[in-house]
Design an enzyme around this catalytic site. Sequence first.
Site, short mmCIF file in Angstrom:
data_model
loop_
_atom_site.label_atom_id
_atom_site.label_comp_id
_atom_site.label_asym_id
_atom_site.label_seq_id
_atom_site.Cartn_x
_atom_site.Cartn_y
_atom_site.Cartn_z
N GLU A 18 -12.18 -4.01 -48.40
CA GLU A 18 -11.05 -3.32 -49.03
C GLU A 18 -10.72 -2.04 -48.28
OE1 GLU A 18 -9.17 -5.47 -50.90
OE2 GLU A 18 -11.07 -5.75 -51.93
N ASP A 21 -8.10 -2.83 -43.64
CA ASP A 21 -7.10 -3.52 -42.83
C ASP A 21 -6.11 -2.58 -42.15
OD1 ASP A 21 -5.89 -2.93 -45.29
OD2 ASP A 21 -4.62 -4.71 -45.26
N SER A 107 -1.71 -10.15 -54.26
CA SER A 107 -0.71 -10.24 -53.20
C SER A 107 0.55 -10.98 -53.60
CB SER A 107 -1.30 -10.89 -51.94
OG SER A 107 -2.27 -10.07 -51.39
N SER A 109 3.52 -9.65 -53.95
CA SER A 109 4.65 -9.21 -53.12
C SER A 109 4.57 -9.80 -51.72
CB SER A 109 4.71 -7.68 -53.07
OG SER A 109 3.55 -7.14 -52.46
N GLU A 141 7.25 -4.47 -46.19
CA GLU A 141 6.55 -3.60 -47.14
C GLU A 141 6.45 -2.17 -46.62
OE1 GLU A 141 3.91 -4.80 -50.00
OE2 GLU A 141 3.49 -6.78 -49.17
N ASP A 153 -2.96 -8.92 -46.35
CA ASP A 153 -2.32 -9.77 -47.36
C ASP A 153 -1.36 -10.76 -46.71
OD1 ASP A 153 -3.72 -8.26 -49.14
OD2 ASP A 153 -1.98 -7.19 -49.94
N TYR A 202 -2.44 4.48 -54.11
CA TYR A 202 -2.70 3.76 -52.86
C TYR A 202 -2.23 4.61 -51.67
CZ TYR A 202 -2.80 -0.17 -49.53
OH TYR A 202 -3.06 -0.99 -48.47
#
Length: 347
Positions: A18, A21, A107, A109, A141, A153, A202
């Site tokens: 987590e 990425d 995920s 979106s 995004e 994602d 986030y």
Amino acid sequence: MANIYTGSAPGRVNLIGEHTDYNGGMVLPAALSVGLEVSLAPRSDSAVAISSSGYDAPAIRDLADDASGEWPDACVGAIREANVLGLLDGGATLDIASTIPEGSGLSSSAALIVAILKAARARVIEGPSDVDIAIAARRVENRYMNVPCGIMDQMAVALATPGTAMALDTKKLAYGLVPLPASHEMVVVHSGVTRKLTDGRYAARKEECDAAKRYFRTEDLCLLNWDTVSASDLDETPKKRTLHCIGENTRVHAAIAALDAGNIAAFGDAMNESHVSMRDLFEMSLPEIDALVASATDLGAVGARLTGGGFGGCIVACIEKGAREDWLEALLSRHPESRFIDAVSGG
């Protein structure tokens, strides 16, 4: 009447890795059976007309509209990107059928954007590859929706294969498929707390990581040395975020090796250690999530952890196949606000 083109994408659960990425590290997502399908009819005007079974709909937007922070942004951004890629030359009428719970951290979106781009790609003889679709979906995004997400994602929902996990090096975009165990299931349970990547927390974590990148003059926090970071005079908060990234990247490698060796206990240990790090170093968990994870392991899960961007959404737990039904019943009786989402396994 305009031709209709279809595209689909699964939801994904990240088994471990987590916030690595966008910090140069490894991730290990797996495709779920929940997903969505998009039907796309090109339009000659600039309208994006959306109907859906899984979202508040219908909605009508224009390609010139700025992002509003609402769910149709993903559709408008995807159609704009499809025009940039030469797959469309105007707006589109979209019909979306989704079984991915919104705000679950699975995920939705990314799957929506990828499915729209794949539907648009169906119009042309030679279109972008699945990897290029994933990269384009991330642009939507990042640049249109202003969500500072990494590439995991989009790669997972564009490329992952049922029954396997994707060992993805997000720095190189190199990936391999790792078979999931036949003896155990990866069970996804929604905590009952809905999350949105656009709620600011986030982005705050991303900014804290960016501060560490400036300090160490690298884009790859995951590849730094633990002792070097610990001994630095970097401010405490970005230091903690960096230490999570380093440890989490190491755990992804350990989890991949454990799956390859069939060592489920070691895989579960990596999951448990990951949750502690997300809770204490990255500070992205919530008391409700922590309680759900504690119950999951107390009731017999080999390992359990928060999955997704944090601050709500789902947990993933590794459960022996034959024990899932009783385990789940006991878990949901303790946490009635939670609900079963999906389970994936190999074999």
